[in-house]
Design a protein around this motif. Structure first.
Motif, PDB file in Angstrom:
ATOM      1  N   GLU A  72     -31.314   0.917 -29.785  1.00  0.00           N
ATOM      2  CA  GLU A  72     -30.730   2.100 -29.759  1.00  0.00           C
ATOM      3  C   GLU A  72     -32.014   3.289 -28.967  1.00  0.00           C
ATOM      4  N   LEU A  73     -33.947   2.389 -28.605  1.00  0.00           N
ATOM      5  CA  LEU A  73     -33.708   3.539 -27.717  1.00  0.00           C
ATOM      6  C   LEU A  73     -33.417   3.580 -26.453  1.00  0.00           C
ATOM      7  N   SER A  74     -32.549   2.645 -25.872  1.00  0.00           N
ATOM      8  CA  SER A  74     -33.263   1.668 -24.405  1.00  0.00           C
ATOM      9  C   SER A  74     -31.668   3.064 -23.831  1.00  0.00           C
ATOM     10  N   ALA A  75     -30.478   3.058 -24.925  1.00  0.00           N
ATOM     11  CA  ALA A  75     -29.421   3.675 -24.639  1.00  0.00           C
ATOM     12  C   ALA A  75     -30.770   5.759 -24.209  1.00  0.00           C
ATOM     13  N   ARG A  76     -30.880   6.089 -25.298  1.00  0.00           N
ATOM     14  CA  ARG A  76     -31.352   7.006 -25.200  1.00  0.00           C
ATOM     15  C   ARG A  76     -32.077   7.411 -24.461  1.00  0.00           C
ATOM     16  N   MET A  77     -32.948   6.563 -23.626  1.00  0.00           N
ATOM     17  CA  MET A  77     -33.997   6.337 -22.680  1.00  0.00           C
ATOM     18  C   MET A  77     -32.822   5.962 -21.284  1.00  0.00           C
ATOM     19  N   ARG A  78     -31.950   6.359 -20.589  1.00  0.00           N
ATOM     20  CA  ARG A  78     -30.482   5.913 -19.757  1.00  0.00           C
ATOM     21  C   ARG A  78     -31.697   5.579 -19.186  1.00  0.00           C
ATOM     22  N   ASN A  79     -32.342   5.935 -17.721  1.00  0.00           N
ATOM     23  CA  ASN A  79     -33.097   5.941 -17.027  1.00  0.00           C
ATOM     24  C   ASN A  79     -34.455   5.398 -17.044  1.00  0.00           C
ATOM     25  N   ALA A  80     -34.749   4.425 -18.270  1.00  0.00           N
ATOM     26  CA  ALA A  80     -35.185   3.611 -18.062  1.00  0.00           C
ATOM     27  C   ALA A  80     -35.883   2.398 -18.174  1.00  0.00           C
ATOM     28  N   THR A  81     -36.895   2.159 -17.309  1.00  0.00           N
ATOM     29  CA  THR A  81     -36.872   1.004 -17.505  1.00  0.00           C
ATOM     30  C   THR A  81     -36.949  -0.372 -18.970  1.00  0.00           C
ATOM     31  N   ALA A  82     -36.516  -1.386 -18.718  1.00  0.00           N
ATOM     32  CA  ALA A  82     -36.726  -2.174 -20.075  1.00  0.00           C
ATOM     33  C   ALA A  82     -38.292  -1.982 -19.789  1.00  0.00           C
ATOM     34  N   TYR A  83     -39.681  -1.970 -19.271  1.00  0.00           N
ATOM     35  CA  TYR A  83     -40.454  -2.585 -19.354  1.00  0.00           C
ATOM     36  C   TYR A  83     -41.214  -1.113 -20.183  1.00  0.00           C
ATOM     37  N   SER A  84     -41.054  -0.102 -19.430  1.00  0.00           N
ATOM     38  CA  SER A  84     -41.177   1.299 -19.464  1.00  0.00           C
ATOM     39  C   SER A  84     -39.924   1.623 -21.722  1.00  0.00           C
ATOM     40  N   THR A  85     -39.206   1.436 -21.720  1.00  0.00           N
ATOM     41  CA  THR A  85     -39.147   1.876 -23.144  1.00  0.00           C
ATOM     42  C   THR A  85     -39.497   0.571 -24.272  1.00  0.00           C
ATOM     43  N   THR A  86     -39.926  -1.189 -23.876  1.00  0.00           N
ATOM     44  CA  THR A  86     -40.538  -1.452 -24.521  1.00  0.00           C
ATOM     45  C   THR A  86     -42.130  -0.679 -25.118  1.00  0.00           C
ATOM     46  N   ALA A  87     -42.677  -0.385 -23.490  1.00  0.00           N
ATOM     47  CA  ALA A  87     -43.635   0.609 -23.886  1.00  0.00           C
ATOM     48  C   ALA A  87     -44.012   1.711 -25.115  1.00  0.00           C
ATOM     49  N   LEU A  88     -42.995   2.827 -24.891  1.00  0.00           N
ATOM     50  CA  LEU A  88     -42.530   3.814 -25.895  1.00  0.00           C
ATOM     51  C   LEU A  88     -41.890   3.227 -26.869  1.00  0.00           C
TER      52      LEU A  88
END
Length: 308
Positions: free
Chosen positions: A215-231
């Motif tokens: 869900e978070l990745s979908a909201r952060m469309r252009n973010a990398t997997a690493y940055s999404t996990t960090a967030l």
């Protein structure tokens, strides 16, 4: 050295213990606990098995109390958690510039705010309980803690100039004197049970479940997997922050994520939006969140241009 007798303080300590409230010594004429702080603990004597906090040292033993208070004119501290007390501390402003925030505009002190809280709850002001006037003219309303709940001390959770003392805290007992001003009983009645509506307000709300990574990745469309996990990791820290450390948790989350904003892996807007949502969900005001986020991002090297 000859001990300084303090019969009035000894009587105050014994009187509190007779009510079932464990006591411990405070420095003479002061609010601070007597003895050494944990950082200076010698790990000997009573602390041979680890530092003993005032809450752990508090006692109901009349013989121990008598020996202690005959040794020096200690003020009296009541360990509210072991005493099964929740004490509502209604403070007054410290000076002319200590004024109510916008939410409590027009309120003069903690008693005004508490009265407003009672009105909002549709309840009367619960003043028919054991009450002490503090040295500065505030009030301590004593209540019996509810069964089956472990309430901890709070600072400002209920409102401006309204704190509570429960587990992890203590109050200065009536009969003590701080800065030449006494703590005095102004209603010597039984200790009333903590009102249910007040208990509910003081019961910590469970932290929201962590947001699924998808869900978070979908909201952060252009973010990398690493940055999404960090967030997500920083958001979880904010959501699990304890009372008293929530503002700092938002600040440090923003500070940590500033690096990813600088590298372009996350946008400042996205970080701000997610941290605002997390911060407000744990009870921080929008203004507090915004300030903490801005400070963290700027300190972390992101957002300098917009802050200039």
């Amino acid at each position: 050295m000859t001990a300084t007798p303090a019969p009035a303080l000894l009587r105050a300590a014994l009187a509190a213990a007779e009510r079932g409230w464990p006591v411990f010594p405070l420095r003479p004429g002061d609010k601070r606990p007597a003895g050494h702080p944990e950082r200076d603990c010698p790990r000997t004597g009573r602390c041979a098995d680890g530092h003993r906090t005032p809450e752990q040292r508090a006692t109901l033993d009349p013989a121990h109390i008598t020996t202690c208070w005959q040794a020096a004119p200690y003020n009296v501290g009541i360990a509210t958690g072991p005493a099964r007390l929740v004490v509502v501390d209604l403070d007054i402003p410290k000076d002319d510039i200590d004024t109510a925030p916008t939410e409590w505009a027009g309120m003069a002190d903690g008693l005004d705010v508490f009265a407003a809280l009672c009105e909002r709850a549709g309840e009367r002001l619960p003043t028919e309980t054991y009450t002490v006037r503090t040295r500065r003219g505030g009030q301590h309303l004593y209540f019996t803690a509810p069964e089956g709940k472990t309430l901890r001390s709070t600072g400002g959770t209920l409102g401006w100039k309204v704190d509570t003392r429960a587990w992890g805290g203590y109050v200065v007992a009536a009969g003590s004197t701080v800065g030449g001003a006494p703590y005095e009983i102004i209603h010597d009645g039984p200790t009333a049970p903590l009102p249910a509506w007040l208990s509910d307000l003081l019961t910590p709300k469970p932290a929201p479940a962590p947001m699924p990574l998808a869900e978070l990745s979908a909201r952060m469309r252009n973010a990398t997997a690493y940055s999404t996990t960090a967030l997500r990791g920083e958001l979880e820290k904010v959501l699990s922050a304890r009372e008293g450390g929530r503002n700092r948790s938002v600040y440090f989350a923003a500070y940590a994520l500033a690096r990813l904003v600088r590298t372009g892996d996350l946008t400042e807007s996205a970080v701000t939006t997610e941290l605002m949502s997390a911060g407000q969900s744990i009870g921080l005001a929008a203004g507090e969140c915004r300030t903490a986020i801005r400070s963290g991002l700027v300190r972390g090297g992101a957002g300098e241009a917009s802050a200039a």
